[in-house]
Design an enzyme around this catalytic site. Structure first.
Site, PDB file in Angstrom:
ATOM      1  N   LEU A 187       1.180  -1.136  -0.101  1.00 25.07           N
ATOM      2  CA  LEU A 187       0.250   0.291  -0.368  1.00 25.07           C
ATOM      3  C   LEU A 187       1.246   1.892   0.034  1.00 25.07           C
ATOM      4  O   LEU A 187       0.691   2.250  -0.848  1.00 25.07           O
ATOM      5  CB  LEU A 187      -0.602  -0.264   0.763  1.00 25.07           C
ATOM      6  N   PHE A 192       9.587   4.911   8.051  1.00 25.58           N
ATOM      7  CA  PHE A 192       9.363   3.774   8.930  1.00 25.58           C
ATOM      8  C   PHE A 192       9.056   2.126   8.763  1.00 25.58           C
ATOM      9  O   PHE A 192       9.597   1.332   9.340  1.00 25.58           O
ATOM     10  CB  PHE A 192       8.278   3.696   9.514  1.00 25.58           C
ATOM     11  N   VAL A 195       3.732   0.001   4.655  1.00 22.66           N
ATOM     12  CA  VAL A 195       1.968  -0.940   4.953  1.00 22.66           C
ATOM     13  C   VAL A 195       1.526  -1.908   3.836  1.00 22.66           C
ATOM     14  O   VAL A 195       1.905  -1.218   2.730  1.00 22.66           O
ATOM     15  CB  VAL A 195       1.548   0.335   4.845  1.00 22.66           C
ATOM     16  N   ASP A 307       3.007  15.025  14.243  1.00 24.74           N
ATOM     17  CA  ASP A 307       3.085  14.608  12.871  1.00 24.74           C
ATOM     18  C   ASP A 307       1.810  14.808  11.968  1.00 24.74           C
ATOM     19  O   ASP A 307       1.743  14.119  10.836  1.00 24.74           O
ATOM     20  CB  ASP A 307       4.580  13.525  12.311  1.00 24.74           C
TER      21      ASP A 307
END
Length: 520
Positions: A187, A192, A195, A307
């Site tokens: 996705l 980080f 997904v 964020d």
């Protein structure tokens, strides 16, 4: 890039049978019919079986085992392979050594391609798509749900399952975790990790799995995110405040995996696919009410998100209709050609990504927030708290109204100069305090040093600051809706965090008392 398939081997050379050697021995056997014991002579003249010849791989063989070979490349056995092993099928042979997948040659947007956006959309849109948006070894296969930990199914020993940056290598049909989640597609990707959309085999439902990079600092941040998500769910089990809800989490091959509900695309992606066309004002009001409620809930729990940006606001549904609107591109003709614009059918959203969320009483990093949405007190090293979220929200609301980011820059001094162009001069009291912390940004005591005397600035940078318009021009007070909306944004974007409106008070602003009609 898909891993290269091994070249089929078609050699079928025959092996010579070894010379037969005969031997004799006597044995006693019991006759199964009469029950009498008799002595028999056994002649051992059968040679040992020859090793099997290599299997000739043909197109039909490959097609019959396509699912098997595709998963062998990453070392995972599918259920079909396990069943084949149990039945002695030839497809259950040991997999070949897995090869490391090549890294995507262009994982982030570039200037010329702009992630597939045509160059004809204009330089402002290109800069918007490019600026600051890089989109998200160890076979430690354990599953953790917060209280228990059990071994999960593991791949056979082989090369690392990560790329050189610590991202998990995603392959369709891969299986992770216990209970098993089968990966369907990627996705998104960020700093980080990644997904993925996955099928939860135990519940037969689609979920989103955030797979954190196998880097210590990102693993540590993910554990904080899990702690925050648990806190949110504990205090809001019915999800009244529209924050993403944690379903479960587990640790798989040194990657923290966070499972949540599967939602739609992020608002930034919708804007990009809609050629950065602004949202209708009624939709902006709906978005603002929901996001302010989410952030106010965080602040009640003594949390700062740090964020906030359109990438971290997900649509619940992607459905839309097309509406014809006049083209915004001037062609010199008296009548501009109509164009299509996507209008959302549902404005429900969820706030996501709590990897940088910080409890007010805990350690605060010196720099937080993505550049475009960063509050002035962060740039000026004056410390930050809840008001930095309010400033980010002000930037986001302007982006909803115009379609493009309010501050498109990567330089601190240029960023501050743009803020003054939009919001007016920095208050003297704040400027004096800031000049002590960041003297390189000021001149003559407490005046912003722009254009700077100490370093050379490009003419393009000067033009960008000069082209930045005041807020009254960006959101003109043409009617009561715009007048109140501009006032709300102005209060969210105040330079001094002490004078900035709180998120809770922003929810009570008169802008939300208006009933805005559908304009398209």
């Amino acid at each position: 890039m898909a891993p290269s398939q091994p070249q089929p081997r078609t050699s079928t050379l025959k092996r010579k049978r070894p010379a037969a050697a005969a031997s004799y021995r006597s044995e006693t056997q019991v006759d199964s019919t009469t029950g009498r014991v008799r002595e028999v002579i056994v002649i051992d003249d059968t040679p040992s079986p020859a090793p099997p010849a290599p299997m000739s791989i043909t197109p039909s063989t490959l097609s019959a085992s396509a699912a098997v070979s595709s998963t062998y490349s990453n070392g995972v056995r599918t259920r079909a392979q396990v069943a084949a092993e149990a039945s002695g099928s030839r497809l259950a042979m040991a997999p070949p050594t897995a090869k490391r997948r090549k890294k995507d040659s262009n994982p982030t947007p570039n200037v010329s391609g702009v992630n597939g956006l045509p160059s004809s959309t204009g330089s402002a849109l290109q800069r918007k798509a490019i600026a600051g948006r890089a989109y998200y070894q160890k076979p430690a296969a354990t599953y953790t749900n917060g209280t228990t930990s059990t071994a999960s199914r593991t791949r056979e020993a082989g090369p690392s399952y990560d790329d050189k940056e610590g991202h998990y290598i995603i392959q369709a049909g891969d299986v992770i975790g216990v209970p098993l989640d089968r990966i369907v597609r990627l996705l998104g990707q960020g700093t980080f990790g990644k997904v993925v959309e996955a099928l939860d085999i135990s519940t037969r439902t689609m979920v989103a799995v955030k797979i954190i990079r196998s880097i210590p600092k990102y693993r540590d941040a993910s554990k904080i995110e899990i702690r925050v998500l648990k806190t949110l769910k504990q205090h809001d089990p019915t999800n009244k405040h529209k924050c993403i809800h944690l379903i479960e989490w587990f640790d798989y091959r040194n990657h923290i995996c966070i499972v949540s509900e599967l939602l739609g695309k992020c608002i930034y992606d919708f804007l990009k696919e809609n050629n950065f066309a602004p949202f209708p004002r009624r939709h902006i009001q709906d978005f603002a009410r929901q996001i302010l409620s989410s952030v106010a809930f965080l602040h009640e729990l003594k949390l700062v998100h740090t964020d906030l940006k359109p990438e971290n606001i997900l649509l619940v549904h992607n459905d839309y209709r097309l509406a014809s609107v006049p083209s915004a591109v001037g062609t010199g003709s008296k009548r501009s050609a109509p164009t299509s614009k996507m209008i959302l059918a549902n404005t429900d959203v969820r706030l996501i990504d709590f990897g940088s969320a910080t409890f007010e009483s805990e350690y605060h990093s010196s720099v937080v927030c993505t550049r475009h949405y960063r509050a002035p007190e962060i740039i000026l090293s004056l410390g930050w708290s809840y008001p930095c979220d309010a400033f980010s929200l002000g930037c986001i609301l302007v982006e909803f109204y115009t379609g493009v980011a309010l501050f498109q820059t990567h330089d601190n001094l240029e960023h501050l100069a743009m803020m003054e162009a939009v919001m007016g001069p920095m208050p003297p009291s704040l400027a004096r305090k800031a000049a002590k912390a960041k003297s390189e940004f000021f001149k003559d005591g407490a005046k912003l040093d722009w254009p700077p005397r100490s370093k050379k600035v490009t003419s393009a940078s000067k033009k960008e600051v000069k082209a930045t318009r005041p807020l009254a021009d960006i959101i003109p007070a043409t009617d009561i809706i715009n007048t109140r909306f501009q006032d709300l944004v102005r209060k969210l974007l105040r330079f001094d965090p002490q004078q900035r409106i709180t998120v809770a008070d922003a929810l009570r602003h008169p802008f939300f008392d208006l009933t805005i009609p559908h304009e398209l």
